[in-house]
Scaffold this active site. Structure first.
Site, PDB file in Angstrom:
ATOM      1  N   ASP A   9       4.819   6.635  11.356  1.00 56.61           N
ATOM      2  CA  ASP A   9       3.389   6.682  11.610  1.00 56.61           C
ATOM      3  C   ASP A   9       2.780   5.586  10.727  1.00 56.61           C
ATOM      4  O   ASP A   9       3.446   5.057   9.833  1.00 56.61           O
ATOM      5  CB  ASP A   9       2.841   8.062  11.231  1.00 56.61           C
ATOM      6  CG  ASP A   9       1.348   8.182  11.392  1.00 56.61           C
ATOM      7  OD1 ASP A   9       0.775   7.528  12.292  1.00 56.61           O
ATOM      8  OD2 ASP A   9       0.728   8.929  10.610  1.00 56.61           O
ATOM      9  N   ASP A  11      -1.189   5.339   9.633  1.00 56.18           N
ATOM     10  CA  ASP A  11      -2.234   5.821   8.729  1.00 56.18           C
ATOM     11  C   ASP A  11      -1.735   7.005   7.905  1.00 56.18           C
ATOM     12  O   ASP A  11      -1.261   7.995   8.448  1.00 56.18           O
ATOM     13  CB  ASP A  11      -3.482   6.214   9.521  1.00 56.18           C
ATOM     14  CG  ASP A  11      -4.164   5.002  10.128  1.00 56.18           C
ATOM     15  OD1 ASP A  11      -4.477   4.071   9.372  1.00 56.18           O
ATOM     16  OD2 ASP A  11      -4.380   4.990  11.355  1.00 56.18           O
ATOM     17  N   THR A 101       1.842   5.009  16.413  1.00 54.80           N
ATOM     18  CA  THR A 101       0.527   5.375  15.907  1.00 54.80           C
ATOM     19  C   THR A 101      -0.455   5.609  17.033  1.00 54.80           C
ATOM     20  O   THR A 101      -0.366   4.988  18.090  1.00 54.80           O
ATOM     21  CB  THR A 101      -0.010   4.267  14.966  1.00 54.80           C
ATOM     22  OG1 THR A 101      -1.309   4.621  14.496  1.00 54.80           O
ATOM     23  CG2 THR A 101      -0.060   2.907  15.650  1.00 54.80           C
ATOM     24  N   ASP A 158       2.725  12.225   8.912  1.00 52.26           N
ATOM     25  CA  ASP A 158       1.948  13.118   8.037  1.00 52.26           C
ATOM     26  C   ASP A 158       0.937  13.987   8.767  1.00 52.26           C
ATOM     27  O   ASP A 158       0.329  14.857   8.160  1.00 52.26           O
ATOM     28  CB  ASP A 158       1.233  12.312   6.950  1.00 52.26           C
ATOM     29  CG  ASP A 158       0.138  11.431   7.513  1.00 52.26           C
ATOM     30  OD1 ASP A 158       0.245  10.980   8.670  1.00 52.26           O
ATOM     31  OD2 ASP A 158      -0.850  11.180   6.786  1.00 52.26           O
TER      32      ASP A 158
END
Length: 170
Positions: A9, A11, A101, A158
């Protein structure tokens, strides 16, 4: 388990962008008369237009996405790599890897270039799939583009929606 590739990922994993994104969503929420806390909770790991659909169905998601992108452009200088990210990516020499993403291609490319992070050959953005996270499409597409079974990919993620998508992709 055999690990043949790594899917990251962006961000919160490779870029520390939480503060910038929070300011953008707070400003957008205030301008639209929405509760910033409720909106913020629905942003993680999701395309902005999907969040807009959920919190303000009366608004045009595409137009709001353009507004959010303009707000984010004003925050670009405050977005830096997560500590250790450059070294981690450099250590992957010879290991296939990709970024996955829900973010925008232009934003990610600009931040990676400005901060010196290397972009992998395989990049999957929210706009590349019809069904975004938590659907598995983005991770399945990345694995396919790398030529690796999804079950052999380690995902570094996350956001709950991203974790759900990775698990669903296998």
């Amino acid at each position: 388990m055999t690990i043949s590739a790594v899917l990251f990922d962006v961000d919160g994993v490779l870029l520390d962008s939480a503060g910038a994104h929070r300011r953008v969503w707070d400003a957008w929420s205030a301008a639209r008369g929405l509760d910033p806390e409720k909106v913020w909770e629905l942003t993680f790991g999701r395309r902005p237009e999907d969040t807009v659909r959920d919190v303000a169905a009366h608004l045009d998601p595409a137009a709001e996405r353009r507004m959010l992108d303009r707000l984010l452009a004003q925050e670009m200088d405050d977005i830096q790599p997560v500590e250790g990210a450059p070294e981690l990516l450099e250590s992957l020499s010879g290991t296939p890897w990709a970024i996955v993403t829900s973010g925008a291609r232009g934003f990610v490319e600009a931040r990676f270039a400005a901060t010196g992070l290397a972009l992998p050959a395989v990049q999957v953005y929210g706009s590349d799939v019809h069904h975004a996270e938590p659907a598995p499409d983005c991770f399945a597409l990345a694995a396919s583009r790398l030529g690796v079974p999804a079950s052999e990919c380690l995902v570094v993620e996350d956001a709950p929606a991203g974790i759900q998508a990775a698990v669903a992709a296998g």
